[in-house]
Design an enzyme around this catalytic site. Structure first.
Site, PDB file in Angstrom:
ATOM      1  N   SER A   8       1.103  -1.382  -0.393  1.00  0.00           N
ATOM      2  CA  SER A   8       0.162   0.013   0.131  1.00  0.00           C
ATOM      3  C   SER A   8       0.510   0.933   0.144  1.00  0.00           C
ATOM      4  CB  SER A   8      -0.481  -0.170   1.206  1.00  0.00           C
ATOM      5  OG  SER A   8      -1.934   1.715   1.366  1.00  0.00           O
ATOM      6  N   HIS A  32      -1.148  -1.102  -4.474  1.00  0.00           N
ATOM      7  CA  HIS A  32      -2.473  -0.413  -3.489  1.00  0.00           C
ATOM      8  C   HIS A  32      -2.371   0.423  -3.537  1.00  0.00           C
ATOM      9  CE1 HIS A  32      -6.062  -1.786  -1.269  1.00  0.00           C
ATOM     10  NE2 HIS A  32      -5.786  -1.385  -0.381  1.00  0.00           N
ATOM     11  N   ASP A  34      -4.518   3.365  -1.923  1.00  0.00           N
ATOM     12  CA  ASP A  34      -5.591   4.333  -1.634  1.00  0.00           C
ATOM     13  C   ASP A  34      -6.944   5.450  -1.470  1.00  0.00           C
ATOM     14  OD1 ASP A  34      -6.135   2.123   0.432  1.00  0.00           O
ATOM     15  OD2 ASP A  34      -3.682   2.281   1.025  1.00  0.00           O
ATOM     16  N   HIS A  65      -8.263   0.708  -4.423  1.00  0.00           N
ATOM     17  CA  HIS A  65      -9.032   0.550  -3.057  1.00  0.00           C
ATOM     18  C   HIS A  65      -9.502   2.158  -3.192  1.00  0.00           C
ATOM     19  CE1 HIS A  65      -9.242  -0.738   1.274  1.00  0.00           C
ATOM     20  NE2 HIS A  65     -10.544  -0.220   0.665  1.00  0.00           N
ATOM     21  N   MET A  67     -12.362   4.017  -0.965  1.00  0.00           N
ATOM     22  CA  MET A  67     -12.982   4.716   0.088  1.00  0.00           C
ATOM     23  C   MET A  67     -13.343   5.499  -0.059  1.00  0.00           C
ATOM     24  SD  MET A  67     -10.040   2.642   3.021  1.00  0.00           S
ATOM     25  CE  MET A  67      -8.227   2.663   1.742  1.00  0.00           C
ATOM     26  N   MET A 136     -11.852  -6.167   5.167  1.00  0.00           N
ATOM     27  CA  MET A 136     -10.998  -5.001   6.050  1.00  0.00           C
ATOM     28  C   MET A 136     -10.787  -5.884   7.385  1.00  0.00           C
ATOM     29  SD  MET A 136      -9.951  -2.551   4.201  1.00  0.00           S
ATOM     30  CE  MET A 136      -9.364  -1.051   5.237  1.00  0.00           C
ATOM     31  N   ASP A 174      -6.516  -6.422   3.531  1.00  0.00           N
ATOM     32  CA  ASP A 174      -5.967  -5.139   3.954  1.00  0.00           C
ATOM     33  C   ASP A 174      -6.034  -4.776   5.987  1.00  0.00           C
ATOM     34  OD1 ASP A 174      -4.771  -2.360   2.797  1.00  0.00           O
ATOM     35  OD2 ASP A 174      -6.810  -2.328   1.974  1.00  0.00           O
TER      36      ASP A 174
HETATM   37  C1  DX5 Z   1      -6.540   1.576   5.607  1.00  0.00           C
HETATM   38  C2  DX5 Z   1      -5.993   1.120   4.309  1.00  0.00           C
HETATM   39  C3  DX5 Z   1      -4.982   0.452   3.951  1.00  0.00           C
HETATM   40  C4  DX5 Z   1      -3.869   0.845   4.727  1.00  0.00           C
HETATM   41  C5  DX5 Z   1      -3.285  -0.316   5.364  1.00  0.00           C
HETATM   42  O1  DX5 Z   1      -7.721   2.155   5.121  1.00  0.00           O
HETATM   43  O2  DX5 Z   1      -6.914   0.680   2.955  1.00  0.00           O
HETATM   44  O3  DX5 Z   1      -4.459  -0.088   2.626  1.00  0.00           O
HETATM   45  O4  DX5 Z   1      -2.359   1.485   3.925  1.00  0.00           O
HETATM   46  O5  DX5 Z   1      -1.863   0.171   6.091  1.00  0.00           O
HETATM   47  P1  DX5 Z   1      -1.227  -1.233   6.961  1.00  0.00           P
HETATM   48  O6  DX5 Z   1      -1.018  -2.196   5.699  1.00  0.00           O
HETATM   49  O7  DX5 Z   1      -0.703   0.046   7.656  1.00  0.00           O
HETATM   50  O8  DX5 Z   1      -2.049  -0.789   8.146  1.00  0.00           O
HETATM   51 ZN    ZN Z   2      -6.786  -0.125   1.292  1.00  0.00          ZN
END
Ligand code: DX5
Ligand code: ZN
Length: 227
Positions: A8, A32, A34, A65, A67, A136, A174
Site C-alpha cells: 500500500s 495498492h 488507497d 481501493h 474508500m 478490511m 487489508d
Molecule cells: C487503510 C488502507 C490500507 C492501509 C494499510 O484504510 O485501506 O490499505 O494502507 O496500512 P497498514 O498495512 O499499515 O495497516
Molecule cells: Zn487499502
C-alpha cells in the site's frame, strides 16, 4: 491459488510515488492505492489525476481501493484510466451490479470491500459479479493500525463461500497485515495481502515483500482450506 502481495502506497512518500512504486516492483504483484475522500472515511488522500500519473510510471498493475462515497459515479473512471483492479465498498455502493459490471467492461478486475463490522453473507449472490472480495482487517482510513483478529472467523466463512462458488474470486485482506499477522490471514483463507507500514516502514521494501510472501506461502501450504 497463489499468494499475491499488494504493497500500500499509503505508507510511502507521496512526493516520490514513482520511486516508491519502483522500489517494490520487482517483488510485488500489485501496487495498492488507497483513494479516500474525507467523507466515507475521515481521511483524504489522492484521486484520479494522481492515479493517472502513477499509471504512466508503474511497471506492475495498480490495485485501486476506493474508500469514497458514491463509488458508482467515480469507480469506472479508475478502470478506464487503466487500473488493473478497482474495489468499491459494499457500504457505499448503491448499484453494485451495474458498477461492478462497468468496472469489468472497462477492462479491470472488479472488487467488493467490506468493513470489519459488515458481514459477507449478504453478498454471496454477487460472487459472479466480482473478481475479488476485500475483507478490511482494520477500520478503513489510516495506515499503521492494529490488526483486528475479530475478522478472522469471517475470513474463514468467506473462504468457504468462495470455495463453494464456481468462479475464481480472490480474497484480499487489508489493514495491520505484517510479519506478525500474515500467517493468521493465510491460514484463515486470504490469498491477496495488502501491506503498507510493514513494507514501506522497512529499510528494504522489496525484501519486506519477499519475506511476507514466504511467510504467507508457508502458512497457505499448511492451511486446511488449501488442500
Ligand atoms: C487503510 C488502507 C490500507 C492501509 C494499510 O484504510 O485501506 O490499505 O494502507 O496500512 P497498514 O498495512 O499499515 O495497516
Ligand atoms: Zn487499502
Amino acid at each position: 491459488m497463489s499468494v499475491q502481495i499488494s504493497p500500500s502506497l499509503l505508507s510511502a512518500d507521496f512526493a516520490r510515488l514513482a520511486d516508491e512504486a519502483a522500489a517494490v516492483s520487482a517483488a510485488a504483484d500489485w501496487l495498492h492505492v488507497d483513494v479516500m475522500d474525507n467523507h466515507f472515511v475521515p481521511n483524504l488522500t489522492l484521486g484520479l489525476p494522481v492515479v493517472e500519473s502513477l499509471l504512466k510510471h508503474a511497471s506492475i498493475p495498480v490495485d485501486c481501493h476506493l474508500m469514497i462515497e458514491d463509488p458508482d459515479r467515480w469507480a469506472p473512471g479508475y478502470a478506464e484510466a487503466g487500473a488493473g483492479s478497482v474495489t468499491v465498498h459494499a457500504e457505499a455502493v448503491k448499484a453494485p451490479v451495474r458498477t461492478l459490471r462497468t468496472i469489468r467492461a472497462a477492462g479491470a478486475r472488479a472488487g467488493l470491500a467490506v468493513n470489519p463490522g459488515t458481514p459477507v453473507e449478504p453478498y454471496e449472490d454477487l460472487l459472479p459479479e466480482i473478481d475479488m472480495l476485500l475483507l478490511m482487517t482494520v477500520e478503513p482510513g489510516f495506515g499503521g493500525q492494529r490488526f483486528l483478529d475479530v475478522v478472522l472467523p469471517k475470513l474463514r466463512r468467506a473462504r468457504a463461500m468462495v470455495a463453494a462458488h464456481d468462479g475464481e474470486v480472490w480474497l484480499q485482506v487489508d489493514g495491520g497485515v505484517s510479519e506478525e499477522t500474515i500467517e493468521r490471514c493465510a491460514e484463515a483463507g486470504a490469498d491477496v495481502f495488502v501491506a503498507g507500514s510493514a513494507v514501506y516502514g522497512a529499510s528494504d521494501p522489496a525484501e519486506a515483500v519477499r519475506a511476507l510472501r514466504a511467510q504467507a506461502e508457508q502458512a497457505t501450504a499448511r492451511a486446511p482450506w488449501s488442500r
